[in-house]
Every structure is written in structure tokens, then in C-alpha cells.
Design a protein around this motif. Structure first.
Motif, short mmCIF file in Angstrom:
data_model
loop_
_atom_site.label_atom_id
_atom_site.label_comp_id
_atom_site.label_asym_id
_atom_site.label_seq_id
_atom_site.Cartn_x
_atom_site.Cartn_y
_atom_site.Cartn_z
N ASP A 40 46.27 47.97 36.81
CA ASP A 40 44.94 48.32 36.28
C ASP A 40 44.90 48.23 34.75
N GLY A 41 43.71 47.91 34.23
CA GLY A 41 43.50 47.93 32.78
C GLY A 41 43.35 46.55 32.15
N ARG A 44 40.03 46.38 30.02
CA ARG A 44 40.08 47.20 28.81
C ARG A 44 41.05 46.59 27.79
N ARG A 91 31.98 42.56 41.61
CA ARG A 91 32.02 42.33 40.15
C ARG A 91 31.19 41.09 39.78
MG MG Z 1 40.23 49.03 36.76
#
Ligand code: MG
Ligand code: FPP
Length: 268
Positions: A40-41, A44, A91
Motif C-alpha cells: 500500500d501507498g 501517496r 478506480r
Molecule cells: Mg491504498
């Protein structure tokens, strides 16, 4: 310029040797049999570096390749990764298309001669609803699984497109169907063991899950390996964004696992 290149070469050699030593020391202790990553990430990471979202996912694959090398080097038998949830189809179209293109390209690359799966004898399993993937990605999945199906030294489960509730629902449904087909008394047939045999990771030969790692500081399981996270799974959350995740994030996780195994052995 030549001197600088030479120094860089020596530096890289020293770092590689140091990493090999660290891995050899870690591998001398108890080694988990099965480790899973919620990668995850990526977005970001991309935003914080003023990069495109696609770039975040591409660099996420580079991080996966590196940590897979580390795991296989340490003789971890099975690695599972959450590459795409069924929910991720919601998404933006551009992001989903880019991720699918990345999957197609990297699946074929991973299984090619001389790459990691060939080098370490790893069988690739795609875990999830493959029929929801675009046709070109389905073709890559079939080819990649076929190329590695005789490898038996380790397992890589790439979960795409996957959710745990979908996996569990399918396993329960298959168990019920099998029971009905053989007219077996549901009270004797419908057991935890029968469902477990039909859970995709178990059905494809994965051992029990020892460690689940989620990166990026988010402390949720997000419908990943919920059945497999049984009583002995150690769940680790780390603040690092996945594309930055590397050996120095991994070492404390393995040391913590080893400490818990040793203290369990001591307390009997
Ligand atoms: Mg995520
Ligand atoms: C989660 O970060 C990451 C994904 C949904 C995609 C992960 C995919 C890869 C690393 C490539 C894998 C490729 C192969 C062939 C296995 P996020 O998008 O949720 O980022 P955020 O949490 O910062 O929003």
C-alpha cells in the motif's frame, strides 16, 4: 568520471556483500514459511514526489522484485502479494488501464528465463477472479503460470483481482456443491477442514501464513487473506510507502518474528 564510476562500483559491491551477510545471519534463525504483503501507498508515494500515479505503481513493482529476491534468498517458501483488489476496478479508468498494462508486462518478465522465478525455482499462482481481467492480461496469466508450473522450490501468490470475502464465499459454495453432489450428510461433511481445502491459497499448496505486512501506515486488513490470518499470524504495520519498502524495513519485521518464535519455544 572514470574514478567516480569506479568508486560507485566498489560502493555497490560493498553494499551487496553487507546485505548478503545480513541475510545469512537472519536465515540462521527461524525463517517464516509464508509471508504476505499488502503493497500500500503507491499513489501517496507518487504524489509526494510529484510523479504520475502510474509511476508510483511501476516503482511499486521494482520494490516487489527487490523484496522477493530478499525473501527467496532467505529461503522463505511462500510469498503472497495483494496486487489488485476486486474493488480497485472502481478506480479511474486511466489508472486501471495502466495497472493492467503493468501486470501484463511484468508477469511475463517475472517468468522469463534468468529472472527471479526461474533462478529460484518459484511456481507462480494467480489467486483471484482471473476471468474479470482483460483478455490480454488473462493470456499473460496463463502463460506465466504454465511456464512456472514445474517449479517446486518456492511459491509466489499474486492476488489479482482478489478479495478475501470472495475467496471464502467461493470456497464455501464449492464445499456445499461437493457435499450435495455426493449426497453426504452436511453435519459430517461441512467442516472447517473441507472449506480450507478449497481456499485458493491452500488449494495451490501454500503453507499457513506466518506474517502479514501492510505498508504506508494504514492499519486495516482491507479484505486480504482474512481466512489465512489465523491465530499464529503476526500482523505488522509499517509507515513506509510500498515503493520505498526495502531490506531495512524488512529486517525488524523478521527479527520480531524470530523473537516471538523463540519466546514461544522458551515458554513451552
Ligand atoms: Mg491504498
Ligand atoms: C496500493 O497502493 C497498490 C496497488 C493497488 C497496486 C499494487 C501493484 C503493484 C505494486 C504492481 C504489481 C505488479 C505485478 C505484476 C505483481 P495504492 O494505489 O492504494 O496507493 P495509496 O494507498 O497511496 O492510495
Amino acid at each position: 568520471m572514470v574514478v567516480r564510476r569506479g568508486l560507485q562500483w566498489i560502493y555497490n559491491k560493498i553494499v551487496a556483500k553487507a546485505q548478503q551477510c545480513i541475510l545469512a545471519v537472519l536465515a540462521a534463525g527461524p525463517v517464516p514459511q509464508h509471508i504476505a504483503f499488502v503493497m500500500d501507498g503507491n499513489r501517496r508515494y507518487a504524489r509526494s514526489h510529484n510523479k504520475k500515479i502510474q509511476q508510483g505503481h511501476s516503482e511499486g513493482f521494482v520494490a516487489l522484485h527487490k523484496i522477493l529476491d530478499v525473501c527467496l534468498h532467505m529461503n522463505i517458501h511462500c510469498v503472497s502479494v495483494y496486487a489488485f483488489s476486486i474493488e480497485n476496478f472502481k478506480r479511474p479508468r486511466e489508472e486501471v488501464d495502466a495497472l493492467m498494462a503493468l501486470m501484463e508486462e511484468k508477469l511475463l518478465e517475472l517468468c522469463s528465463k534468468g529472472d527471479l522465478l526461474d533462478e529460484y525455482g518459484v511456481r507462480l499462482n494467480i489467486i483471484g477472479r482471473v476471468e474479470l481481467l482483460p483478455k490480454n492480461v488473462q493470456r499473460a496469466v496463463r502463460k506465466a503460470e504454465k511456464t512456472t508450473r514445474h517449479n517446486n522450490r518456492a511459491i509466489l501468490n499474486i492476488c489479482v483481482p482478489y478479495t478475501s470475502r470472495d475467496e471464502m464465499t467461493t470456497a464455501v459454495e464449492e464445499t456445499v456443491r461437493a457435499g450435495l453432489a455426493f449426497r453426504i450428510d452436511p453435519d459430517t461433511f461441512f467442516t472447517k477442514e473441507e472449506v480450507d481445502r478449497r481456499i485458493m491459497t491452500t488449494a495451490r499448496g501454500s503453507p499457513p501464513l506466518d506474517i502479514l505486512v501492510r505498508t504506508s501506515g494504514v492499519q486495516r486488513l482491507s479484505d486480504y487473506l482474512l481466512w489465512q490470518c489465523c491465530e499464529n499470524t503476526q500482523i505488522q504495520f509499517t509507515p513506509t510507502y510500498w515503493p520505498n519498502f526495502g531490506l531495512f524495513d524488512f529486517i525488524p519485521i523478521i527479527l520480531d518474528y524470530q523473537r516471538k518464535i523463540w519466546s514461544r519455544r522458551i515458554s513451552g
